[in-house]
Write a protein that holds these residues in place. Structure first.
Motif, PDB file in Angstrom:
ATOM      1  N   ARG A 101       0.848  -1.209   0.000  1.00  0.00           N
ATOM      2  CA  ARG A 101       0.000   0.000   0.000  1.00  0.00           C
ATOM      3  C   ARG A 101       0.880   1.254   0.000  1.00  0.00           C
ATOM      4  O   ARG A 101       0.646   2.198  -0.737  1.00  0.00           O
ATOM      5  N   TYR A 102       1.936   1.241   0.816  1.00  0.00           N
ATOM      6  CA  TYR A 102       2.800   2.419   0.890  1.00  0.00           C
ATOM      7  C   TYR A 102       3.642   2.578  -0.373  1.00  0.00           C
ATOM      8  O   TYR A 102       3.954   3.701  -0.771  1.00  0.00           O
ATOM      9  N   GLN A 103       3.992   1.460  -1.001  1.00  0.00           N
ATOM     10  CA  GLN A 103       4.713   1.588  -2.281  1.00  0.00           C
ATOM     11  C   GLN A 103       3.854   2.364  -3.271  1.00  0.00           C
ATOM     12  O   GLN A 103       4.354   3.245  -3.978  1.00  0.00           O
ATOM     13  N   ALA A 104       2.532   2.044  -3.305  1.00  0.00           N
ATOM     14  CA  ALA A 104       1.635   2.745  -4.231  1.00  0.00           C
ATOM     15  C   ALA A 104       1.488   4.199  -3.807  1.00  0.00           C
ATOM     16  O   ALA A 104       1.601   5.127  -4.618  1.00  0.00           O
ATOM     17  N   GLU A 105       1.300   4.424  -2.503  1.00  0.00           N
ATOM     18  CA  GLU A 105       1.069   5.794  -2.009  1.00  0.00           C
ATOM     19  C   GLU A 105       2.288   6.697  -2.238  1.00  0.00           C
ATOM     20  O   GLU A 105       2.153   7.854  -2.610  1.00  0.00           O
ATOM     21  N   PHE A 106       3.485   6.143  -2.010  1.00  0.00           N
ATOM     22  CA  PHE A 106       4.694   6.962  -2.114  1.00  0.00           C
ATOM     23  C   PHE A 106       5.360   6.842  -3.484  1.00  0.00           C
ATOM     24  O   PHE A 106       6.402   7.460  -3.723  1.00  0.00           O
ATOM     25  N   GLY A 107       4.752   6.048  -4.388  1.00  0.00           N
ATOM     26  CA  GLY A 107       5.268   5.946  -5.754  1.00  0.00           C
ATOM     27  C   GLY A 107       6.671   5.371  -5.830  1.00  0.00           C
ATOM     28  O   GLY A 107       7.518   5.881  -6.561  1.00  0.00           O
ATOM     29  N   LEU A 108       6.925   4.325  -5.039  1.00  0.00           N
ATOM     30  CA  LEU A 108       8.268   3.732  -5.015  1.00  0.00           C
ATOM     31  C   LEU A 108       8.099   2.216  -5.048  1.00  0.00           C
ATOM     32  O   LEU A 108       7.637   1.633  -4.074  1.00  0.00           O
ATOM     33  N   ALA A 109       8.459   1.607  -6.153  1.00  0.00           N
ATOM     34  CA  ALA A 109       8.216   0.161  -6.298  1.00  0.00           C
ATOM     35  C   ALA A 109       9.516  -0.624  -6.193  1.00  0.00           C
ATOM     36  O   ALA A 109      10.542  -0.211  -6.733  1.00  0.00           O
ATOM     37  N   PHE A 110       9.470  -1.712  -5.455  1.00  0.00           N
ATOM     38  CA  PHE A 110      10.557  -2.702  -5.410  1.00  0.00           C
ATOM     39  C   PHE A 110       9.898  -4.013  -4.968  1.00  0.00           C
ATOM     40  O   PHE A 110       8.820  -3.986  -4.362  1.00  0.00           O
ATOM     41  N   PRO A 111      10.525  -5.156  -5.263  1.00  0.00           N
ATOM     42  CA  PRO A 111       9.870  -6.419  -4.903  1.00  0.00           C
ATOM     43  C   PRO A 111       9.801  -6.623  -3.390  1.00  0.00           C
ATOM     44  O   PRO A 111      10.790  -6.363  -2.691  1.00  0.00           O
ATOM     45  N   VAL A 112       8.654  -7.034  -2.906  1.00  0.00           N
ATOM     46  CA  VAL A 112       8.538  -7.488  -1.511  1.00  0.00           C
ATOM     47  C   VAL A 112       7.903  -8.886  -1.548  1.00  0.00           C
ATOM     48  O   VAL A 112       6.855  -9.078  -2.134  1.00  0.00           O
ATOM     49  N   LEU A 113       8.585  -9.833  -0.934  1.00  0.00           N
ATOM     50  CA  LEU A 113       8.210 -11.245  -1.064  1.00  0.00           C
ATOM     51  C   LEU A 113       7.821 -11.840   0.265  1.00  0.00           C
ATOM     52  O   LEU A 113       8.406 -11.492   1.295  1.00  0.00           O
ATOM     53  N   LEU A 114       6.870 -12.769   0.204  1.00  0.00           N
ATOM     54  CA  LEU A 114       6.551 -13.555   1.387  1.00  0.00           C
ATOM     55  C   LEU A 114       7.575 -14.674   1.510  1.00  0.00           C
ATOM     56  O   LEU A 114       7.809 -15.416   0.543  1.00  0.00           O
ATOM     57  N   GLY A 115       8.215 -14.792   2.667  1.00  0.00           N
ATOM     58  CA  GLY A 115       9.183 -15.866   2.830  1.00  0.00           C
ATOM     59  C   GLY A 115       9.833 -15.822   4.197  1.00  0.00           C
ATOM     60  O   GLY A 115       9.618 -14.890   4.981  1.00  0.00           O
ATOM     61  N   ASN A 116      10.639 -16.845   4.440  1.00  0.00           N
ATOM     62  CA  ASN A 116      11.320 -17.019   5.723  1.00  0.00           C
ATOM     63  C   ASN A 116      12.804 -16.717   5.520  1.00  0.00           C
ATOM     64  O   ASN A 116      13.459 -17.356   4.693  1.00  0.00           O
ATOM     65  N   ALA A 117      13.324 -15.779   6.283  1.00  0.00           N
ATOM     66  CA  ALA A 117      14.722 -15.368   6.123  1.00  0.00           C
ATOM     67  C   ALA A 117      15.701 -16.492   6.435  1.00  0.00           C
ATOM     68  O   ALA A 117      16.880 -16.377   6.126  1.00  0.00           O
ATOM     69  N   GLU A 118      15.218 -17.568   7.027  1.00  0.00           N
ATOM     70  CA  GLU A 118      16.106 -18.709   7.318  1.00  0.00           C
ATOM     71  C   GLU A 118      16.335 -19.570   6.077  1.00  0.00           C
ATOM     72  O   GLU A 118      17.154 -20.487   6.100  1.00  0.00           O
ATOM     73  N   SER A 119      15.594 -19.296   5.027  1.00  0.00           N
ATOM     74  CA  SER A 119      15.686 -20.123   3.816  1.00  0.00           C
ATOM     75  C   SER A 119      15.291 -19.229   2.634  1.00  0.00           C
ATOM     76  O   SER A 119      14.130 -19.166   2.254  1.00  0.00           O
ATOM     77  N   LEU A 120      16.272 -18.521   2.090  1.00  0.00           N
ATOM     78  CA  LEU A 120      15.970 -17.444   1.127  1.00  0.00           C
ATOM     79  C   LEU A 120      15.908 -17.986  -0.305  1.00  0.00           C
ATOM     80  O   LEU A 120      16.746 -18.798  -0.693  1.00  0.00           O
ATOM     81  N   PRO A 121      14.952 -17.504  -1.087  1.00  0.00           N
ATOM     82  CA  PRO A 121      14.787 -18.009  -2.464  1.00  0.00           C
ATOM     83  C   PRO A 121      15.709 -17.292  -3.449  1.00  0.00           C
ATOM     84  O   PRO A 121      15.260 -16.786  -4.480  1.00  0.00           O
ATOM     85  N   PHE A 122      17.007 -17.226  -3.109  1.00  0.00           N
ATOM     86  CA  PHE A 122      17.974 -16.550  -3.973  1.00  0.00           C
ATOM     87  C   PHE A 122      19.246 -17.380  -4.055  1.00  0.00           C
ATOM     88  O   PHE A 122      19.636 -18.042  -3.088  1.00  0.00           O
ATOM     89  N   PRO A 123      19.922 -17.322  -5.205  1.00  0.00           N
ATOM     90  CA  PRO A 123      21.192 -18.032  -5.334  1.00  0.00           C
ATOM     91  C   PRO A 123      22.259 -17.428  -4.436  1.00  0.00           C
ATOM     92  O   PRO A 123      22.125 -16.288  -3.955  1.00  0.00           O
ATOM     93  N   ASP A 124      23.352 -18.172  -4.254  1.00  0.00           N
ATOM     94  CA  ASP A 124      24.514 -17.667  -3.504  1.00  0.00           C
ATOM     95  C   ASP A 124      24.967 -16.346  -4.127  1.00  0.00           C
ATOM     96  O   ASP A 124      24.833 -16.136  -5.340  1.00  0.00           O
ATOM     97  N   ALA A 125      25.554 -15.493  -3.308  1.00  0.00           N
ATOM     98  CA  ALA A 125      26.235 -14.281  -3.782  1.00  0.00           C
ATOM     99  C   ALA A 125      25.344 -13.389  -4.655  1.00  0.00           C
ATOM    100  O   ALA A 125      25.737 -12.945  -5.724  1.00  0.00           O
ATOM    101  N   SER A 126      24.122 -13.121  -4.179  1.00  0.00           N
ATOM    102  CA  SER A 126      23.188 -12.293  -4.947  1.00  0.00           C
ATOM    103  C   SER A 126      23.186 -10.831  -4.510  1.00  0.00           C
ATOM    104  O   SER A 126      22.684  -9.976  -5.236  1.00  0.00           O
ATOM    105  N   PHE A 127      23.696 -10.534  -3.295  1.00  0.00           N
ATOM    106  CA  PHE A 127      23.492  -9.200  -2.729  1.00  0.00           C
ATOM    107  C   PHE A 127      24.792  -8.582  -2.202  1.00  0.00           C
ATOM    108  O   PHE A 127      25.728  -9.303  -1.836  1.00  0.00           O
ATOM    109  N   ASP A 128      24.789  -7.235  -2.158  1.00  0.00           N
ATOM    110  CA  ASP A 128      25.918  -6.492  -1.577  1.00  0.00           C
ATOM    111  C   ASP A 128      25.652  -6.121  -0.123  1.00  0.00           C
ATOM    112  O   ASP A 128      26.583  -5.791   0.617  1.00  0.00           O
ATOM    113  N   LEU A 129      24.390  -6.098   0.243  1.00  0.00           N
ATOM    114  CA  LEU A 129      24.029  -5.708   1.612  1.00  0.00           C
ATOM    115  C   LEU A 129      22.785  -6.470   2.045  1.00  0.00           C
ATOM    116  O   LEU A 129      21.817  -6.571   1.289  1.00  0.00           O
TER     117      LEU A 129
END
Ligand SMILES: C[S@@+](CC[C@H](N)C(=O)[O-])C[C@H]1O[C@@H](n2cnc3c(N)ncnc32)[C@H](O)[C@@H]1O
Length: 264
Positions: A101-129
């Motif tokens: 809702r706030y992404q729409a209100e503030f006009g700022l889009a980025f992916p937000v996913l449902l998931g458990n941080a203990e088991s992330l749906p991303f390959p190794d070495a995907s992020f800088d932070l």
């Protein structure tokens, strides 16, 4: 990328926290909105400005960032406005509804996913932070989420997380409303781990500093900084955080921020 795990397959504490955070989400919507609207980031209970504590890397432009337990995703919004390519992940569908809702209100889009941080749906070495402000760093099992954060970070990538200060954990007995932290030790340090407060069903995890250091190092991190946040001279008691008074937090750290860099 939706989380494909049926709730029954989630670890017990993750399932309990999903229910708890779906219930609490409405109460977090308005504070989340204020933080989305803030021009400059401020941190924690005492709204300490980023310009004073310098927790964030200087150059976020074009960096790949994941927020672990993004909730209403205001931290992600601050980073996206600084040019980062942000993904938020959270275990609560209701919190994510607020974030969208706030992404729409503030006009700022980025992916937000449902998931458990203990088991992330991303390959190794995907992020800088990888960053977490009272998110997965408080509610996910440390021996699961820290190695997982390390896995998805690139060598040289940073992990930043803000959580309750360890001294505060020792100075509260039951952390019920209107029973703020005392000036004496009420709980043991040894054995500190899974915590459930009597007036809440959410499950938290806290570790002694020695254990954080060992876990971070064994997960491939070098610790760069442990920032212990002090309430400013003009801070006043916060109703939303009645478990600690401003006067207490001027003397002892009610919140702490770990900053670690992945070796390599
Ligand atoms: C206090 S909120 C903090 C988030 C954000 N800073 C905010 O205030 O909106 C805690 C969030 O962590 C999320 N969370 C708890 N356990 C999680 C897990 N295992 N994986 C991902 N998110 C989790 C909850 O669903 C909740 O939205």
């Amino acid at each position: 990328m939706p989380d494909s795990s049926p709730p029954d397959d989630l670890p017990e504490h993750v399932r309990a926290n999903r229910e708890a955070w779906d219930r609490k989400a409405a109460d977090y919507a308005e504070p989340g909105r204020r933080s989305w609207a803030a021009k400059d980031p401020t941190w924690g209970i005492w709204d300490i400005p980023e310009s004073e504590v310098h927790l964030l890397p200087e150059d976020l432009d074009g960096r790949d960032v994941i927020e672990l337990g993004c909730g209403t995703a205001y931290v992600s919004s601050w980073l996206a406005r600084r040019g980062a390519r942000v993904v938020g992940i959270d275990n609560s569908p209701k919190q994510l509804e607020t974030a969208r809702r706030y992404q729409a209100e503030f006009g700022l889009a980025f992916p937000v996913l449902l998931g458990n941080a203990e088991s992330l749906p991303f390959p190794d070495a995907s992020f800088d932070l990888a960053i977490s402000e009272y998110g997965a760093c408080l509610s996910a099992a440390p021996y699961a989420w820290v190695p997982e954060a390390s896995r998805v970070l690139r060598p040289g990538g940073r992990l930043i997380f803000l959580t309750n200060g360890v001294v505060l954990q020792l100075a509260v007995e039951e952390r019920v409303a209107d029973d703020p932290a005392k000036d004496r030790l009420l709980r043991p340090l040894f054995g500190m781990h899974r915590t459930v407060w009597p007036d809440d069903t959410a499950i938290e995890f806290h570790l002694p500093h020695g254990e954080w250091i060992r876990l971070l190092r064994e997960s491939g991190f070098e610790i760069e900084r442990l920032a212990e946040l002090q309430a400013p001279a003009d801070a006043v008691d916060s109703q939303a955080h009645s478990y600690v008074g401003a006067d207490w937090a001027r003397k002892w750290p009610s919140e702490e921020v770990w900053i670690a860099r992945k070796r390599g």
